[in-house]
Each structure stands twice: as structure tokens, then as C-alpha cells.
Design an enzyme around this catalytic site. Structure first.
Site, PDB file in Angstrom:
ATOM      1  N   ASP A 136      37.459  36.713  35.149  1.00 19.55           N
ATOM      2  CA  ASP A 136      38.329  37.697  34.508  1.00 19.55           C
ATOM      3  C   ASP A 136      39.485  38.083  35.434  1.00 19.55           C
ATOM      4  O   ASP A 136      39.331  38.067  36.664  1.00 19.55           O
ATOM      5  CB  ASP A 136      37.496  38.938  34.149  1.00 19.55           C
ATOM      6  CG  ASP A 136      38.187  39.810  33.126  1.00 19.55           C
ATOM      7  OD1 ASP A 136      39.205  39.373  32.543  1.00 19.55           O
ATOM      8  OD2 ASP A 136      37.724  40.945  32.906  1.00 19.55           O
ATOM      9  N   GLY A 137      40.601  38.437  34.825  1.00 22.42           N
ATOM     10  CA  GLY A 137      41.734  38.971  35.591  1.00 22.42           C
ATOM     11  C   GLY A 137      42.917  38.030  35.713  1.00 22.42           C
ATOM     12  O   GLY A 137      43.870  38.335  36.434  1.00 22.42           O
TER      13      GLY A 137
ATOM     14  N   ASN B  56      38.045  35.241  22.431  1.00 20.15           N
ATOM     15  CA  ASN B  56      39.382  34.838  22.903  1.00 20.15           C
ATOM     16  C   ASN B  56      40.219  34.219  21.777  1.00 20.15           C
ATOM     17  O   ASN B  56      41.440  34.184  21.849  1.00 20.15           O
ATOM     18  CB  ASN B  56      39.290  33.826  24.058  1.00 20.15           C
ATOM     19  CG  ASN B  56      38.789  34.407  25.362  1.00 20.15           C
ATOM     20  OD1 ASN B  56      38.229  33.724  26.199  1.00 20.15           O
ATOM     21  ND2 ASN B  56      38.978  35.709  25.568  1.00 20.15           N
TER      22      ASN B  56
HETATM   23  C1  FPP Z   1      40.041  35.980  31.512  1.00 17.58           C
HETATM   24  O1  FPP Z   1      41.231  36.524  32.020  1.00 17.58           O
HETATM   25  C2  FPP Z   1      40.134  34.525  31.485  1.00 17.58           C
HETATM   26  C3  FPP Z   1      40.204  33.783  30.357  1.00 17.58           C
HETATM   27  C4  FPP Z   1      40.206  34.381  28.996  1.00 17.58           C
HETATM   28  C5  FPP Z   1      40.338  32.315  30.395  1.00 17.58           C
HETATM   29  C6  FPP Z   1      39.714  31.639  31.566  1.00 17.58           C
HETATM   30  C7  FPP Z   1      40.095  30.234  31.545  1.00 17.58           C
HETATM   31  C8  FPP Z   1      40.348  29.465  32.636  1.00 17.58           C
HETATM   32  C9  FPP Z   1      40.235  29.948  34.017  1.00 17.58           C
HETATM   33  C10 FPP Z   1      40.807  28.049  32.472  1.00 17.58           C
HETATM   34  C11 FPP Z   1      40.029  27.217  31.495  1.00 17.58           C
HETATM   35  C12 FPP Z   1      40.352  25.814  31.748  1.00 17.58           C
HETATM   36  C13 FPP Z   1      39.494  24.785  31.734  1.00 17.58           C
HETATM   37  C14 FPP Z   1      39.991  23.464  32.160  1.00 17.58           C
HETATM   38  C15 FPP Z   1      38.095  24.882  31.321  1.00 17.58           C
HETATM   39  P1  FPP Z   1      42.066  37.503  31.102  1.00 17.58           P
HETATM   40  O2  FPP Z   1      43.154  36.742  30.458  1.00 17.58           O
HETATM   41  O3  FPP Z   1      41.168  38.242  30.163  1.00 17.58           O
HETATM   42  O4  FPP Z   1      42.642  38.471  32.184  1.00 17.58           O
HETATM   43  P2  FPP Z   1      43.064  39.996  31.981  1.00 17.58           P
HETATM   44  O5  FPP Z   1      41.793  40.751  31.706  1.00 17.58           O
HETATM   45  O6  FPP Z   1      43.657  40.338  33.308  1.00 17.58           O
HETATM   46  O7  FPP Z   1      44.031  40.043  30.847  1.00 17.58           O
END
Ligand code: FPP
Length: 237
Positions: free
Chosen positions: A24-25, A72
Site C-alpha cells: 500500500d502507498g 481496485n
Molecule cells: C496500493 O497502493 C497498490 C495497488 C492498488 C497496486 C499494487 C500493484 C503493484 C505494486 C504492481 C502490480 C504489478 C504486477 C506486475 C503484478 P494505492 O494506490 O492504494 O496507494 P494509496 O493508498 O497511497 O493511494
């Protein structure tokens, strides 16, 4: 001290068999830098690759990562498109060296959501890694734990089966994997967010303030040291 040596310092007798990450983040990491959110996800892929290979190198048997949740899918289209592009571009490349070393890859989630080309890459990863025995990398893609549990219950009903709590695990995506010993969530949020709810019954949870793209091996060592100090009682005294 070099970061590689930091990992070598760990007490290998007190490592989790199965570590699971709620990554996350990414969005906040990008926003803090006045970058579009997708840049956070792009950076997050680099972290993912590094964390997986560090965990395998120190001998952790199973590494699970929550890459794309059922929730998501409600994000704005441009962010979903960017995430799909990242999966498309990286899923095979990110894992191919590990597969060559004998790592088996599994996916948990409803993969029918993904486009044909992504599904082909996922199939390739599954096919090429199927014989791996060194470690398991288990990636949540369009994964939601409630859906997983409901599907499992429906299957039991269809089969007219009454099962024990242990037998029920065979109906989950994680069948044949041990439950996570440690769940790590980055970015300071104290939630499981529909991640491995059945499997997490006795998992230790560590929340770190580090945003996922900044989760380097110093941060990994720190969560593993915290885990090593936990006294796991499984409800006993
Ligand atoms: C959460 O951060 C992260 C995600 C929703 C996506 C995670 C995905 C990846 C790291 C890459 C996936 C790729 C492959 C190749 C499998 P957030 O967007 O919720 O962060 P925030 O809470 O700061 O908004």
C-alpha cells in the site's frame, strides 16, 4: 553496512515460512512527488521484484503479494488501464529469473477479468514455473477474500460436503500453501482490506509507515526482526 549484509544478519531460525504483503502507498508516494499515481505503481513493481528476490534468497518458503484487489476495479479507468499495462509489461519479466532458479508461481483471484494477452502471460508464468520447488510466489490478482470464501462455501454445497476448518482450506485459492505467518502492510494503514481473511486467523501482522515504493531491504529486515520477537501462542498460554 551493505544492504545485502543486512539480510544475512537475520536469525534464519526465526523467519516466517510464509510472508504476505499488502503493498500500500503507491499513490501517496507519487502524489508526494507531484507525479501521477501510476508512477507510484510503476515504482511499486521495482519494489515487488526486489522484495520477492530478497525473501527467496533468505529462504522464505512462500511469498504472497496483493497486487490487484476486487475492489481496485472501482478505481478510475485511467488508473486501472495503467495497472493493466504494468501487469502486461512486467509479470513475466519480473519473475523469469526466479522461475529459472526453481521458484513456483501461483495466482489467487478471478483471472477471467484480465484481457487475453495478460492471461496468456499469466499462463506462461504458471506453465514455466509449475515444477519449481525452491519457493512459492503467490500473487493476488483480482483477488478478494470474501469472494474466495463464498466460492469455497458454494463448492462445498454443490458437492454436498460437510468439511472441517482444515479441509475447507482445500477449497481456497491457497490450497496446499501454509497459512501466512506474517502479514506486512505498508503505508501505516491498520486494515486487512479483504486480504486472506480465512488464512490470517493466526498470522502476525506488522504495519510499517513506509510507503510501498520505499520498502527497501532495510525495511524488510526491520519487519522480519519484529516478527522474530513475537511470541506466537495460537490461543494457548
Ligand atoms: C496500493 O497502493 C497498490 C495497488 C492498488 C497496486 C499494487 C500493484 C503493484 C505494486 C504492481 C502490480 C504489478 C504486477 C506486475 C503484478 P494505492 O494506490 O492504494 O496507494 P494509496 O493508498 O497511497 O493511494
Amino acid at each position: 553496512m551493505k544492504s545485502k549484509d543486512l539480510l544475512d544478519e537475520l536469525d534464519k531460525t526465526r523467519l516466517p515460512r510464509h510472508i504476505a504483503f499488502i503493498m500500500d502507498g503507491n499513490g501517496r508516494w507519487a502524489t508526494k512527488r507531484l507525479l501521477p499515481r501510476k508512477m507510484g505503481h510503476k515504482e511499486g513493481v521495482k519494489t515487488m521484484r526486489a522484495v520477492i528476490s530478497d525473501c527467496v534468497r533468505i529462504g522464505i518458503e512462500v511469498v504472497s503479494l496483493f497486487a490487484f484487489s476486487t475492489e481496485n476495479k472501482s478505481r478510475p479507468k485511467d488508473e486501472i488501464d495503467a495497472l493493466m499495462q504494468l501487469i502486461r509489461d512486467n509479470i513475466y519479466d519480473m519473475l523469469k529469473d526466479l522461475i529459472a532458479e526453481g521458484v513456483k508461481v501461483t495466482f489467487m483471484g478471478d483471472l477471467s477479468y484480465f484481457s487475453d494477452d495478460i492471461r496468456e502471460s499469466l499462463d506462461r508464468v504458471l506453465r514455466e514455473s509449475a515444477g519449481g520447488t525452491k519457493a512459492v510466489v503467490n500473487i493476488g490478482l483480482n483477488y478478494g477474500s470474501r469472494d474466495e470464501i463464498v466460492q469455497a462455501v458454494n463448492k462445498c454445497v454443490q458437492e454436498r460436503k460437510t468439511v472441517s476448518a482444515e479441509e475447507f482450506k482445500q477449497y481456497l485459492y491457497t490450497k496446499n500453501l501454509p497459512d501466512p505467518d506474517l502479514i506486512v502492510r505498508t503505508s501505516g494503514e491498520f486494515r486487512l482490506s479483504n486480504f486472506m481473511l480465512y488464512q490470517a486467523a493466526y498470522s502476525e501482522v506488522v504495519v510499517t509507515k513506509t510507503l510501498w515504493p520505499d520498502f527497501d531491504n532495510k525495511a524488510l529486515v526491520s519487519v522480519l526482526k519484529e516478527y522474530a520477537q513475537r511470541n506466537r501462542r495460537y490461543g494457548k498460554i
